[in-house]
Design a protein around this motif. Sequence first.
Motif, mmCIF file in Angstrom:
data_model
loop_
_atom_site.group_PDB
_atom_site.id
_atom_site.type_symbol
_atom_site.label_atom_id
_atom_site.label_comp_id
_atom_site.label_asym_id
_atom_site.label_seq_id
_atom_site.Cartn_x
_atom_site.Cartn_y
_atom_site.Cartn_z
ATOM 1 N N ALA A 435 12.293 8.917 -57.068
ATOM 2 C CA ALA A 435 11.924 7.848 -55.858
ATOM 3 C C ALA A 435 12.699 7.887 -54.458
ATOM 4 O O ALA A 435 12.029 7.634 -53.669
ATOM 5 C CB ALA A 435 12.216 6.605 -56.584
ATOM 6 N N ASN A 436 13.843 8.185 -54.689
ATOM 7 C CA ASN A 436 14.778 8.305 -53.370
ATOM 8 C C ASN A 436 14.855 9.605 -52.740
ATOM 9 O O ASN A 436 15.366 9.376 -51.741
ATOM 10 C CB ASN A 436 16.187 7.880 -53.782
ATOM 11 N N ASN A 437 14.086 10.373 -53.229
ATOM 12 C CA ASN A 437 14.126 11.667 -52.630
ATOM 13 C C ASN A 437 12.853 11.858 -51.692
ATOM 14 O O ASN A 437 11.571 12.009 -52.167
ATOM 15 C CB ASN A 437 14.099 12.923 -53.747
ATOM 16 N N ALA A 438 13.063 12.050 -50.498
ATOM 17 C CA ALA A 438 12.022 12.334 -49.683
ATOM 18 C C ALA A 438 11.042 13.597 -49.615
ATOM 19 O O ALA A 438 9.973 13.747 -49.106
ATOM 20 C CB ALA A 438 12.141 12.086 -48.059
ATOM 21 N N GLU A 446 2.910 19.068 -47.464
ATOM 22 C CA GLU A 446 2.792 17.775 -46.600
ATOM 23 C C GLU A 446 4.157 16.940 -46.792
ATOM 24 O O GLU A 446 4.959 17.314 -47.681
ATOM 25 C CB GLU A 446 1.562 16.733 -47.150
ATOM 26 N N SER A 447 4.462 16.116 -45.579
ATOM 27 C CA SER A 447 5.563 15.369 -45.666
ATOM 28 C C SER A 447 5.394 14.286 -46.733
ATOM 29 O O SER A 447 4.507 13.806 -46.951
ATOM 30 C CB SER A 447 5.924 14.643 -44.366
ATOM 31 N N ILE A 448 6.409 13.932 -47.383
ATOM 32 C CA ILE A 448 6.150 13.002 -48.615
ATOM 33 C C ILE A 448 7.092 11.599 -48.299
ATOM 34 O O ILE A 448 6.344 10.588 -48.239
ATOM 35 C CB ILE A 448 6.700 13.686 -49.874
ATOM 36 N N GLY A 449 8.470 11.613 -48.360
ATOM 37 C CA GLY A 449 8.754 10.362 -47.929
ATOM 38 C C GLY A 449 9.373 9.596 -49.274
ATOM 39 O O GLY A 449 9.343 10.347 -50.347
ATOM 40 N N LEU A 450 9.920 8.352 -49.134
ATOM 41 C CA LEU A 450 10.411 7.881 -50.274
ATOM 42 C C LEU A 450 9.192 7.087 -51.011
ATOM 43 O O LEU A 450 8.070 6.866 -50.343
ATOM 44 C CB LEU A 450 11.480 6.792 -49.847
ATOM 45 N N ASP A 451 9.412 6.749 -52.140
ATOM 46 C CA ASP A 451 8.464 5.981 -53.020
ATOM 47 C C ASP A 451 8.572 4.561 -52.295
ATOM 48 O O ASP A 451 9.608 3.966 -52.147
ATOM 49 C CB ASP A 451 9.144 5.518 -54.275
ATOM 50 N N PRO A 452 7.279 4.501 -51.822
ATOM 51 C CA PRO A 452 7.027 2.884 -51.057
ATOM 52 C C PRO A 452 7.426 1.574 -51.654
ATOM 53 O O PRO A 452 7.606 0.600 -51.041
ATOM 54 C CB PRO A 452 5.932 3.067 -50.446
ATOM 55 N N VAL A 453 7.806 1.698 -53.200
ATOM 56 C CA VAL A 453 7.771 0.568 -53.747
ATOM 57 C C VAL A 453 9.354 0.271 -54.023
ATOM 58 O O VAL A 453 9.900 -0.693 -53.951
ATOM 59 C CB VAL A 453 6.778 0.567 -55.238
ATOM 60 N N ILE A 454 9.851 1.379 -54.743
ATOM 61 C CA ILE A 454 11.217 1.012 -55.242
ATOM 62 C C ILE A 454 12.214 2.134 -54.575
ATOM 63 O O ILE A 454 13.536 2.084 -54.932
ATOM 64 C CB ILE A 454 11.234 1.381 -56.578
#
Length: 501
Positions: A435-438, A446-454
């Motif tokens: 979850a915390n790993n972009a 593709e670019s992913i980013g953080l889990d937008p919820v947690i």
Amino acid sequence: MQLKHFLAATTAFLAISQPTLAYHVKRSNHAMLTLPPAFPGQGPLPTVAQVQSSSAGNDTLPLVNIQGDILVGMKKQKELFVFFHINNATAFKSVLKTYAATNITSISTLLSAPSAQPLAFVNLAFSQAGMTALGVTDDIGDSVFTAGQFSDASALGDDTSNWESAFQGTNIDGVFLIGSDEDTITAQYQADLETKLGDAWTVVYNLTSSVRPDDEAGHEHFGYLDGISNPTITGFGDALPGQSVVDPGIILANRTGDPVSSRPSWALDGSFLVFRKLKQLVPEFNKWTLDNAIQNSAGNLTTEEGATLLGARMFGRWKSGAPIDLSPDADNSTLGTDPELNNNFNYIHTGSDLTTDESRCPFSAHVRKTNPRDLEAQGLLTDLNHAIRAGTPYGPEVTDAESSSNTTQTDRGLAFVEYQSVISNGFRTQQLIWANNANFPFNKSESIGLDPVIGQGTRITYGLSETNYSESYSVTQFVVSNGGEYFFSPSITALVETFAA
């Protein structure tokens, strides 16, 4: 003690007597658990006979000895968490020896008919500080548990200034989980504990959680159906289509598949309980999705429809529980509430490029981050990272005043509970590595980013737009950790013979 001996002892303990509470009588039409179809989208629990007739490798699960919340906790109606500190270990153990034998609720009891159940179930777990206080000094094989969650807060991405003061430090020695269908009953059970334990303990913190009312039963406070993607363990019922099946040792210590081989024998059939109090900013979430409403490829959505689609792509499911991988354009409540269908997907589609295609589901979506089915299906992940979630919502429904002001005025959220045999493999991997790993899931272009919820950290995420995967979103933190602790839930025999010895 050999397995057959301690199971016989446990059965005898459980048959000794009912608790001394005057209100502890057999049930009539009430039930502690909310069973299908009351919770949409969840499959049925197995019967005791079904479990006894199956086998998990060389393991036959002793349902009378395993604390009930571990495998059937997602179906609770109401739950009271009583966090406590031990003042007098000798006095505490004296009470525990009798109380654990006659009051701690097993899986077997929870799977029995409502008329055979007590008015409430009681489970019990201890932190490392609590084990030490009781003189249980064996290395239980989990360094994260030993250090405690407060020392892990920075690594998790928590801001401890948001933590409840009770969770700051190592003052919490244990937690009683008391579940029923009425708040008055859980309160009575706590009162009974307070009478029995007297000065041997101090209640440090209470938290009451409850299934949301009416059509929202089974949904968390943002409105999404919860508890429908847990794995099943071999020997405990049949898997639903698409449901992961794991060895019992992924959840239960010293069972087949437990990756730790050096645990004490008394740890058998225990499980590590991760507790987190997760505050949810629901009005703010609703406002943000409206302000950032997305459009579909046809360009024909209203703002409200675009906000609904955005929320679904953030979570990876529609509010009904329908996975957007199977229904990317619109909610489908029939799909969402059918346990034969709502987990039968893995993000793999003919002609779709798994490294680039986010048309059906963003790589960053919450359910994809925390359960990367495509990686598992490709053999790129093992079963070790599975865990069983058994949390329930806490706090009241959103008020009209909160909705009109777009501001949370009353504390509400999720009493997060998760069971596993190794915290670093289960919860900690899911939160830190995923979850915390972009850059997770890996093997994506593709670019992913953080889990937008947690996800915790720099909250930038991608893939939410159905028409432009590379568009970045700076997502407000709508789930705020108020702290928690790492516990171990021993078997009933271990509570009596080791913790109360």
